[in-house]
Design a protein around this motif. Structure first.
Motif, short mmCIF file in Angstrom:
data_model
loop_
_atom_site.label_atom_id
_atom_site.label_comp_id
_atom_site.label_asym_id
_atom_site.label_seq_id
_atom_site.Cartn_x
_atom_site.Cartn_y
_atom_site.Cartn_z
N LEU A 207 0.84 -1.19 0.00
CA LEU A 207 0.00 0.00 0.00
C LEU A 207 0.87 1.25 0.00
O LEU A 207 1.91 1.29 0.67
CB LEU A 207 -0.91 0.00 1.23
CG LEU A 207 -1.74 -1.28 1.42
CD1 LEU A 207 -2.56 -1.19 2.70
CD2 LEU A 207 -2.64 -1.54 0.22
N ALA A 208 0.45 2.25 -0.76
CA ALA A 208 1.19 3.50 -0.85
C ALA A 208 0.31 4.64 -0.37
O ALA A 208 -0.79 4.84 -0.89
CB ALA A 208 1.64 3.75 -2.29
N LEU A 209 0.79 5.39 0.62
CA LEU A 209 0.06 6.54 1.16
C LEU A 209 0.52 7.82 0.47
O LEU A 209 1.72 8.11 0.39
CB LEU A 209 0.36 6.70 2.66
CG LEU A 209 -0.42 5.89 3.68
CD1 LEU A 209 0.13 6.17 5.07
CD2 LEU A 209 -1.90 6.24 3.62
N SER A 210 -0.43 8.58 -0.04
CA SER A 210 -0.07 9.88 -0.60
C SER A 210 0.08 10.91 0.51
O SER A 210 -0.42 10.73 1.62
CB SER A 210 -1.14 10.35 -1.58
OG SER A 210 -2.26 10.86 -0.87
N GLY A 211 0.75 12.00 0.19
CA GLY A 211 0.71 13.16 1.06
C GLY A 211 -0.56 13.95 0.81
O GLY A 211 -1.34 13.63 -0.10
N LEU A 212 -0.78 14.95 1.61
CA LEU A 212 -1.92 15.84 1.42
C LEU A 212 -1.52 17.07 0.61
O LEU A 212 -2.25 17.50 -0.28
CB LEU A 212 -2.47 16.28 2.78
CG LEU A 212 -3.56 17.36 2.75
CD1 LEU A 212 -4.84 16.81 2.12
CD2 LEU A 212 -3.83 17.90 4.16
N ASN A 213 -0.35 17.60 0.89
CA ASN A 213 0.10 18.87 0.31
C ASN A 213 0.98 18.63 -0.92
O ASN A 213 1.47 17.52 -1.14
CB ASN A 213 0.89 19.65 1.36
CG ASN A 213 0.02 20.01 2.56
OD1 ASN A 213 -0.93 20.75 2.43
ND2 ASN A 213 0.35 19.44 3.72
N PRO A 214 1.22 19.66 -1.73
CA PRO A 214 2.15 19.52 -2.86
C PRO A 214 3.51 19.02 -2.37
O PRO A 214 4.01 19.44 -1.31
CB PRO A 214 2.25 20.95 -3.41
CG PRO A 214 0.95 21.59 -3.03
CD PRO A 214 0.61 21.00 -1.69
N HIS A 215 4.08 18.08 -3.13
CA HIS A 215 5.40 17.51 -2.81
C HIS A 215 5.42 16.90 -1.40
O HIS A 215 6.47 16.90 -0.74
CB HIS A 215 6.50 18.57 -2.95
CG HIS A 215 6.52 19.24 -4.27
ND1 HIS A 215 6.89 18.59 -5.43
CD2 HIS A 215 6.19 20.51 -4.64
CE1 HIS A 215 6.79 19.42 -6.45
NE2 HIS A 215 6.36 20.60 -6.01
N ALA A 216 4.27 16.38 -0.96
CA ALA A 216 4.16 15.78 0.38
C ALA A 216 4.66 16.72 1.46
O ALA A 216 5.28 16.32 2.44
CB ALA A 216 4.90 14.44 0.43
N GLY A 217 4.36 18.00 1.29
CA GLY A 217 4.68 19.00 2.30
C GLY A 217 6.04 19.62 2.21
O GLY A 217 6.31 20.61 2.88
N ASP A 219 9.00 18.80 3.44
CA ASP A 219 9.61 18.89 4.78
C ASP A 219 8.99 19.98 5.65
O ASP A 219 9.68 20.65 6.44
CB ASP A 219 11.12 19.12 4.67
CG ASP A 219 11.84 17.91 4.09
OD1 ASP A 219 11.41 16.78 4.37
OD2 ASP A 219 12.82 18.11 3.36
N GLY A 220 7.69 20.16 5.49
CA GLY A 220 6.98 21.13 6.33
C GLY A 220 6.87 22.51 5.76
O GLY A 220 6.13 23.34 6.31
N SER A 221 7.56 22.80 4.67
CA SER A 221 7.51 24.16 4.12
C SER A 221 6.23 24.42 3.33
O SER A 221 5.86 25.58 3.11
CB SER A 221 8.72 24.42 3.22
OG SER A 221 8.73 23.53 2.11
N LEU A 222 5.53 23.34 2.91
CA LEU A 222 4.28 23.49 2.16
C LEU A 222 3.09 22.89 2.93
O LEU A 222 2.07 22.57 2.34
CB LEU A 222 4.39 22.82 0.79
CG LEU A 222 5.41 23.42 -0.17
CD1 LEU A 222 5.47 22.62 -1.47
CD2 LEU A 222 5.07 24.88 -0.47
N GLY A 223 3.26 22.73 4.22
CA GLY A 223 2.21 22.14 5.03
C GLY A 223 2.78 21.10 5.97
O GLY A 223 3.79 20.45 5.66
N GLY A 246 5.09 5.78 2.55
CA GLY A 246 4.59 7.14 2.44
C GLY A 246 4.72 7.90 3.75
O GLY A 246 5.21 7.35 4.74
N PRO A 247 4.30 9.16 3.70
CA PRO A 247 3.57 9.82 2.61
C PRO A 247 4.44 10.16 1.40
O PRO A 247 5.57 10.61 1.55
CB PRO A 247 3.04 11.10 3.27
CG PRO A 247 4.01 11.37 4.39
CD PRO A 247 4.45 10.03 4.88
N LEU A 248 3.86 9.93 0.22
CA LEU A 248 4.55 10.15 -1.05
C LEU A 248 3.93 11.34 -1.78
O LEU A 248 2.73 11.59 -1.66
CB LEU A 248 4.43 8.90 -1.93
CG LEU A 248 4.91 7.58 -1.32
CD1 LEU A 248 4.56 6.42 -2.26
CD2 LEU A 248 6.41 7.62 -1.05
N PRO A 249 4.72 12.07 -2.57
CA PRO A 249 4.14 13.15 -3.38
C PRO A 249 3.11 12.59 -4.36
O PRO A 249 3.42 11.70 -5.16
CB PRO A 249 5.35 13.73 -4.11
CG PRO A 249 6.53 13.31 -3.29
CD PRO A 249 6.18 11.97 -2.72
#
Length: 336
Positions: A207-217, A219-223, A246-249
């Motif tokens: 199973l592969a988990l996506s991120g929520l934000n662009p580029h999976a966040g 490193d916190g700069s996008l969420g 994951g989380p993966l982009p």
């Protein structure tokens, strides 16, 4: 098959009747599993006449559908007449659609059918009639709650090319973000992992988990949801022995090479999951509800009011055919 599939009418004014007739007419060519339609036989006769299709119908009880299927499309009455014309939903549409769903679930629970396959509904029509559920998925969960609380329904879109699951389903985007939680991710992935084993025959599903934000966040700069919600949930799942990454982009999860590395993509919201599968497999993707005590599949498209009843070549039954086949496969694999 020991038991046929229970197929719901869906929105009477939509293409559900069209694709049901077309699927049955190809039953021998495609070796389709036996099914019966829960609905109004007169509506089916009128639709077949409109389409210029020669179809034999038999009004039977569910217990006689299996023996009837080879020679006639079995139709089991629900007691709710459907007079809607193609493309023109009217006041009876909601009652007929809901009665069909209720009876299909009742037939499976009672052992008269092996699984539920649902034709497309028109949510706007149901809402105007007082329907209070966001969609099929949530209504089926309530119907499954015969004793105790309703189970958590998980919506999977499956095709040979890709399987996806949105963690949050029929919610406005801002509500989906607000309701996303580690607990919801964990419970969803547990249901998916179990179903991939018992219903799809995968001993160790990847199973592969996506991120929520662009580029999976980034490193916190996008969420920060990846750091505070998704990664901790993934750690819990891995500790339970579930193979999850994951989380993966999300923007790099769905190309050809990436899809070879997992069996199902778990996405954080509706469109993040549905856009890629509808791009890759629009005609043969299947909507599957996991987490219920019975198998339920559905075509992955809507009612298509604009083409309902308009000609034999327009309404494509491919997704319904895929849904029927997958329902039979899953029902045969379900644990005793």
């Amino acid at each position: 098959m020991a038991k046929p599939l229970a197929l719901t009418l869906g929105e009477p004014a939509g293409i559900g009747p069209d694709i049901t007739i077309k699927a049955w007419l190809r039953r021998n060519e495609l070796k389709l599993p036996p099914f019966y339609l829960l609905g109004d036989a007169s509506l089916l006769r009128d639709r077949a006449k409109t389409l210029g299709l020669d179809v034999s119908l038999a009004e039977v009880g569910a217990e006689d559908a299996l023996a009837t299927f080879a020679d006639a499309l079995p139709v089991v009455a629900t007691g709710s007449a459907a007079t809607a014309r193609p493309g023109q939903p009217d006041g009876n549409s909601a009652a007929a659609a809901i009665a069909s769903i209720r009876q299909a679930v009742g037939d499976v629970v009672a052992g008269r059918a092996s699984a539920v396959v649902t034709n497309p509904i028109a949510k706007s029509v149901l809402y105007r009639a007082g329907f209070r559920h966001p969609g099929h998925t949530e209504f089926l969960a309530e119907l499954a709650a015969t004793d105790g609380p309703a189970p958590q329904p998980v919506m999977m879109l499956w095709s040979p090319a890709l399987a996806v699951v949105p963690v949050t389903i029929h919610l406005a985007l801002r509500d989906a973000i607000a309701q996303l939680s580690g607990d919801l991710i964990v419970s969803t992935v547990r249901i998916v992992a179990a179903a991939m084993k018992t219903r799809f025959g995968l001993a160790n599903p990847r199973l592969a988990l996506s991120g929520l934000n662009p580029h999976a966040g980034e490193d916190g700069s996008l969420g920060t949801e990846e750091q505070t919600i998704i990664s901790p949930a993934a750690d819990i799942l891995r500790a339970e022995g579930i193979d999850v990454r994951g989380p993966l982009p999300a923007d790099t999860m769905f190309h050809d090479a990436a899809r070879q590395t997992y069996d199902c993509a778990i996405c954080m919201y509706h469109d993040q999951a549905l856009i890629p599968i509808k791009t890759l497999a629009f005609d043969d993707a299947v909507n599957v509800t996991l987490g219920l005590p019975f198998v339920r599949t559905s075509p992955d498209h809507g009612t298509a009011f604009d083409i309902a009843g308009t000609g034999t070549g327009k309404a494509n039954p491919s997704s319904l055919i895929a849904a029927l086949r997958l329902a039979a496969r899953m029902a045969a694999a379900q644990p005793a």
